[in-house]
Design an enzyme around this catalytic site. Structure first.
Site, PDB file in Angstrom:
ATOM      1  N   GLU A 397       0.642  -1.188   0.035  1.00 34.58           N
ATOM      2  CA  GLU A 397      -0.178   0.118  -0.166  1.00 34.58           C
ATOM      3  C   GLU A 397       0.959   1.205  -0.032  1.00 34.58           C
ATOM      4  OE1 GLU A 397      -2.637  -3.387   1.128  1.00 34.58           O
ATOM      5  OE2 GLU A 397      -0.709  -2.485   1.764  1.00 34.58           O
ATOM      6  N   HIS A 464     -11.293  -5.630   8.566  1.00 32.68           N
ATOM      7  CA  HIS A 464     -12.023  -5.279   7.385  1.00 32.68           C
ATOM      8  C   HIS A 464     -13.440  -4.663   7.213  1.00 32.68           C
ATOM      9  CE1 HIS A 464      -9.461  -9.026   6.500  1.00 32.68           C
ATOM     10  NE2 HIS A 464      -9.429  -8.698   5.114  1.00 32.68           N
TER      11      HIS A 464
END
Length: 658
Positions: A397, A464
């Site tokens: 990322e 998540h």
């Protein structure tokens, strides 16, 4: 030191010498000024000049270099007027950051230089982005980026080299191995013989170069860059050198053994090359004296100019206006054609239409190409736009956010998909320290949209299901968008991509396939900073965004007698305070609902704003309703307990009855 002239012309040899002498003389002057208290800090590159000069002279002037704070020679060799450098170091307006940052923490598109930030690692991924832009544009350019041996311990180093290798980007990774990361010796920094050995693991070419030998540096880098322009690929270079002064002047060098200092003093790149030129009849004593005198005169003249410049006069409006790049919003209205669309499909169509409108726009993310992304939002895009613009990324990322920054520097927009908003924590540093601050620091926009699938209600657990928008609403320089409906999602996404500033675009996963709405088929935009008044009433003001808007609607549908203004914020930065104030002044009561946990969330700031600006209109305390102060759990019954949804009705009725 052994020099090999090969077929280099005398003019080139003399220019290499001049370019090494110049930063050395500037540094010697800066050390005097530092002792006199006329500059605040100095990071010395004495003893390392050959690397910066050799690399810069081997590059073309239209190719970007991303140097460190010991690479003064990059800046001087590119011809930056010295008075601007001196003004930069003194915090004067004619520098490059208007006094907002120090030393070499700046960039300049004019001279194709992008300076470092203190976190070191992010510039490596930014170099990847600039090189990717060159490859996409078929410009046949090389990008050079510097780091030290200490910086190679950072994760950004691994991520940037891995991406460059996988994508075969023409990046020259220049590692200046000068023996110490501040006071930490290389023996405590890495456990391989040479940093260049790591090239094998990344599947890239690597070389070890004597960083104090200007001819070896220049000749080797020139040969490599010529090859890389024809055959784009990354190359890892380890320059063996030494830092003859402290990490910065206050650090000193007491931790360095004296015999090591003495050894490297004999390898001084400037003195050795000067002797070599004289011994070979290429430089006379008179020519040496003239070169140094001319440079000294230039230094003194430009120092006088910088010292005579007035100090910056603080102006709050200028400071605030420079946080974001100016953006003239273009309101594009669609035709009357529309279709019933799920939230997820509105996002997908908005992306597709923006890709058609901006023909260089690049989308990057994990599994977004052939697979179409975990939510299938980019399914079919690779057939429409090709693999160059729909780019699968490694799991990194941080590097991909940095690549987006590099693309922006090169004039290309990008959308980066975080597979889940939770994963942005792995790329947090470049978001809050690079994207957010670049325009304020040196007027370089970060034309990057980060798509952030977020939120609970889907039993996905603590890694998540976060709704972490508050991490970013606190950071000046970022814009934060959080739509609740299909229509808003498509229009706001188009605006986010048009906006040259960094935008975090939150998309609630629980709404993806549960919300439907009539959405225009054509491309259209919606403005930032304008909330949506979904329901009107005189009894109470309800303020929310994302899934909270739908929770509030459910409660109002159940309690049909409640006369409420329901405000969907839509964008959290910028925030539509006027709509909030107008409503609260009308109703006298306000309740703010958010999915995020309570402390430090956007509801706290909205509550404070209401109290500060509408206090005399209030008939009751402002109420905040949010999720529990725990990470979001996995089990369905625990998640239901965590979320604010089931507590909102009780709080609303209690406030109405107050």
């Amino acid at each position: 030191m052994q020099y090999n002239i090969k077929n280099l012309e005398t003019n080139t040899l003399i220019m290499l010498y001049k370019n090494m002498v110049k930063p050395r003389l500037i540094e010697e002057k800066m050390l005097i000024l530092l002792r006199q208290g006329k500059i605040s800090k100095w990071f010395s590159g004495i003893g390392q000049e050959a690397i910066a000069i050799g690399v810069t002279m081997a590059m073309n002037k239209d190719e970007y270099i991303l140097p460190m704070h010991r690479n003064l020679g990059v800046f001087t060799s590119r011809g930056i007027p010295l008075h601007r450098l001196f003004a930069q170091w003194q915090g004067k307006a004619s520098g490059f950051t208007k006094g907002r940052d120090r030393s070499f923490h700046f960039g300049t598109r004019e001279y194709k230089i992008v300076g470092m930030i203190s976190h070191l690692g992010p510039q490596l991924g930014v170099a990847d982005g600039i090189a990717l832009a060159s490859k996409l544009k078929k410009e046949h350019k090389v990008t050079a980026v510097f780091t030290g041996e200490g910086g190679t311990s950072e994760g950004d180093f691994h991520e940037a080299l891995n991406v460059a290798s996988v994508w075969q980007l023409p990046v020259l990774f220049c590692v200046e191995n000068n023996g110490y990361g501040l006071s930490t010796p290389t023996s405590e920094q890495y456990n391989c013989k040479d940093i260049a050995d790591r090239g094998l693991g990344y599947g890239m070419e690597s070389h070890i170069i004597d960083g104090n030998n200007i001819l070896e540096v220049y000749s080797k880098v020139k040969k490599l860059t010529e090859s890389m322009r024809v055959n784009p690929r990354p190359v890892l270079l380890e320059f063996k050198t030494f830092r003859m002064r402290g990490h910065e002047e206050a650090s000193g060098t007491k931790y360095v053994p004296q015999d090591l200092m003495d050894l490297w003093a004999k390898k001084d790149p400037v003195i050795n090359f000067q002797l070599f030129l004289k011994e070979n009849g290429l430089l006379t004593d008179e020519e040496e004296a003239d070169i140094k005198q001319n440079i000294t005169n230039e230094i003194n003249l430009h120092l006088t100019q910088a010292f005579e410049e007035d100090d910056i006069a603080p102006d709050g409006s200028i400071e605030l206006n420079d946080v974001y790049k100016d953006f003239e919003y273009e309101n594009i209205t669609p035709s009357s054609d529309s279709k019933d669309m799920r939230f997820v499909d509105a996002i997908s169509e908005g992306l597709k239409q923006s890709m058609e409108r901006h023909d260089t726009l690049v989308i990057m993310g994990q599994d977004i190409a052939e697979y179409g992304g975990v939510f299938k939002i980019t399914e079919g895009f690779i057939e429409l736009f090709g693999k160059e613009r729909i780019r699968n990324t490694p799991i990194c990322e941080s590097a991909i956010v940095e690549v987006g920054m590099g693309l922006s520097i090169a004039g290309i927009k990008s959308v980066v998909e975080m597979q889940f908003a939770d994963f942005v924590s792995s790329g947090f540093n470049p978001v809050v320290n690079y994207l957010a601050k670049s325009h304020y620091r040196w007027e370089q926009s970060a034309d990057v949209v980060l798509r952030m699938p977020c939120g609970g209600g889907v039993a996905a657990g603590p890694f998540h299901s976060q709704t972490n928008e508050a991490w970013f609403t606190k950071t000046p320089g970022l814009k934060v968008v959080y739509p609740a409906f299909s229509y808003d999602a498509k229009g706001l996404l188009a605006t986010a991509i048009n906006d040259p500033n960094p935008v975090l675009f939150f998309e609630h996963k629980g709404l993806y396939r549960s919300i439907r709405q009539e959405v225009p088929s054509d491309y259209y935009t919606l403005p930032f900073g304008k909330a949506s008044l979904i329901k009107t009433g005189t009894e109470i003001t309800i303020i929310s965004y994302g899934s909270g808007v739908h929770w509030a609607l459910e409660v109002l549908e159940k309690n049909t007698t409640i006369q409420a203004d329901l405000i969907d914020l839509r964008t959290l930065q910028p925030l539509d305070t006027q709509t909030i104030y107008d409503s609260v002044k009308k109703t006298g009561k306000a309740i703010i609902l958010q999915e995020d946990s309570l402390f430090g969330g956007i509801a706290s700031d909205v509550s404070a704003l209401i109290v500060e600006h509408c206090f005399e209109y209030l008939d009751a305390p402002v109420r905040r309703v949010a999720s529990m102060e725990t990470p979001i759990p996995f089990a369905k019954q625990l998640e239901a307990q965590y979320l604010a949804k089931d507590r909102f009705e009780t709080a609303l009725l209690a406030l109405i009855a107050y």
